[in-house]
Design a protein around this motif. Sequence first.
Motif, PDB file in Angstrom:
ATOM      1  N   PHE A 106       5.711   9.028  -6.333  1.00 61.90           N
ATOM      2  CA  PHE A 106       4.346   9.571  -6.570  1.00 61.90           C
ATOM      3  C   PHE A 106       3.800   8.755  -7.757  1.00 61.90           C
ATOM      4  N   PHE A 107       4.370   8.429  -8.786  1.00 65.38           N
ATOM      5  CA  PHE A 107       3.786   7.917  -9.948  1.00 65.38           C
ATOM      6  C   PHE A 107       4.103   6.430 -10.143  1.00 65.38           C
ATOM      7  N   ASN A 108       5.080   5.895  -9.223  1.00 71.22           N
ATOM      8  CA  ASN A 108       5.237   4.470  -9.406  1.00 71.22           C
ATOM      9  C   ASN A 108       5.707   3.803  -8.415  1.00 71.22           C
ATOM     10  N   SER A 109       5.024   4.175  -6.918  1.00 71.03           N
ATOM     11  CA  SER A 109       5.403   3.557  -5.707  1.00 71.03           C
ATOM     12  C   SER A 109       5.084   2.044  -5.624  1.00 71.03           C
ATOM     13  N   LYS A 110       5.615   1.412  -4.939  1.00 70.44           N
ATOM     14  CA  LYS A 110       5.435  -0.038  -4.779  1.00 70.44           C
ATOM     15  C   LYS A 110       5.087  -0.569  -3.466  1.00 70.44           C
ATOM     16  N   HIS A 111       5.408   0.066  -2.515  1.00 71.63           N
ATOM     17  CA  HIS A 111       4.933  -0.334  -0.943  1.00 71.63           C
ATOM     18  C   HIS A 111       3.688   0.037  -0.618  1.00 71.63           C
ATOM     19  N   PRO A 112       2.757  -0.823   0.014  1.00 74.60           N
ATOM     20  CA  PRO A 112       1.611  -0.492   0.392  1.00 74.60           C
ATOM     21  C   PRO A 112       1.416   0.617   1.261  1.00 74.60           C
ATOM     22  N   TYR A 113       2.499   0.792   2.183  1.00 71.72           N
ATOM     23  CA  TYR A 113       2.621   1.849   3.230  1.00 71.72           C
ATOM     24  C   TYR A 113       2.589   3.214   2.392  1.00 71.72           C
ATOM     25  N   THR A 114       3.424   3.269   1.407  1.00 71.20           N
ATOM     26  CA  THR A 114       3.552   4.594   0.450  1.00 71.20           C
ATOM     27  C   THR A 114       2.223   4.657  -0.189  1.00 71.20           C
ATOM     28  N   TRP A 115       1.481   3.605  -0.598  1.00 67.84           N
ATOM     29  CA  TRP A 115       0.157   4.130  -1.274  1.00 67.84           C
ATOM     30  C   TRP A 115      -0.691   4.637  -0.261  1.00 67.84           C
ATOM     31  N   ALA A 116      -0.689   3.912   0.966  1.00 68.09           N
ATOM     32  CA  ALA A 116      -1.595   4.371   2.027  1.00 68.09           C
ATOM     33  C   ALA A 116      -1.122   5.707   2.374  1.00 68.09           C
TER      34      ALA A 116
END
Length: 339
Positions: free
Chosen positions: A245-255
Amino acid sequence: MEKLLEVNNLKVSYHTYAGEVQSVRGISFHLDKAETLAIVGESGCGKTVTSKAILRLIQTPPGEIKKGSEINFDGKDILKMSKRELTDLRGGEISMIFQDPMTSLNPTTKIGHQIAESLIIHRGLSKNEALKEAVKILELVRIPNAEKRANQYPHQFSGGMRQRVSIAIALACNPKILIADEPTTALDVTIQAQIMGLMKDLQNKFGTSIIMITHDLGLVATVADRVQVMYSGLIVESGTTEEIFFNSKHPYTWALIKSAPQLNSKNKASLYSISGTPPDLLKPPVGCPFAARCNYCMEACLEEMPQSTQLSDTHAVSCWLMHPKAPKVESPLRPGGVE
């Protein structure tokens, strides 16, 4: 932490008239004792298939757990267990709460008898002893008038109460692992909070490990110790709840995080949605499965599957943006996973 469950290179396919659907494509993960692991992702990403594979509930045919897959529980390979060993495992060592309690409960059998059945099989109780114990278990999951309710049928219970009964059946034999497949689907927010509070209390009391399968990120943030994000039959990112939640790196996780409704959004603000559709798993892409929907797609993403990059002891991501030669991209999320 001591590992209770280890899944290595799990592959599950379904053979259809159109060809082989590769539902799960070689995933590996573990579950520690007394922890909660959340598996998140869109519908069809392989979450439920993964959970059913752990209990060998994949119907064959058309389903198939592919050779080379390993599911080790407490030092034993589940994929090599006999039918008798599987009977002891299911409900006794690993239990599952299915998505819709109305379809998982027998509509023609009283609730008390449904709980008692598991106690008779796994704990060797007599019928009368099992029925008395069933009442105690209903009280444990906070069902009022438990003795009376044990003699009623599933249709006489509300949705929230049926879910409590499902939890009671799953916990009847004090399993080491509880798999919860969308345990709060179709329940209102108040009942959701009660169900999750109940599961957490029972986990603290019995030390049960929980695998939570859900698409509700708010739920994940509240109850999970670790999170793994699945897409197109693969784990694209995994880490502690804080890392995701605070340091995600994958664009899918962001989406995924951006698509969750925010409390500070304006009334007329439109909800974010991920454009496009997941790839066809009859013919999975050779490159990153999220490439066609990704705002940061590069040529390499279309040509080759990215390798997993270990960012910390607990945080790993499969994305070409982690390559040293890739352009630096800042997360579109503010701290805390909020836009």
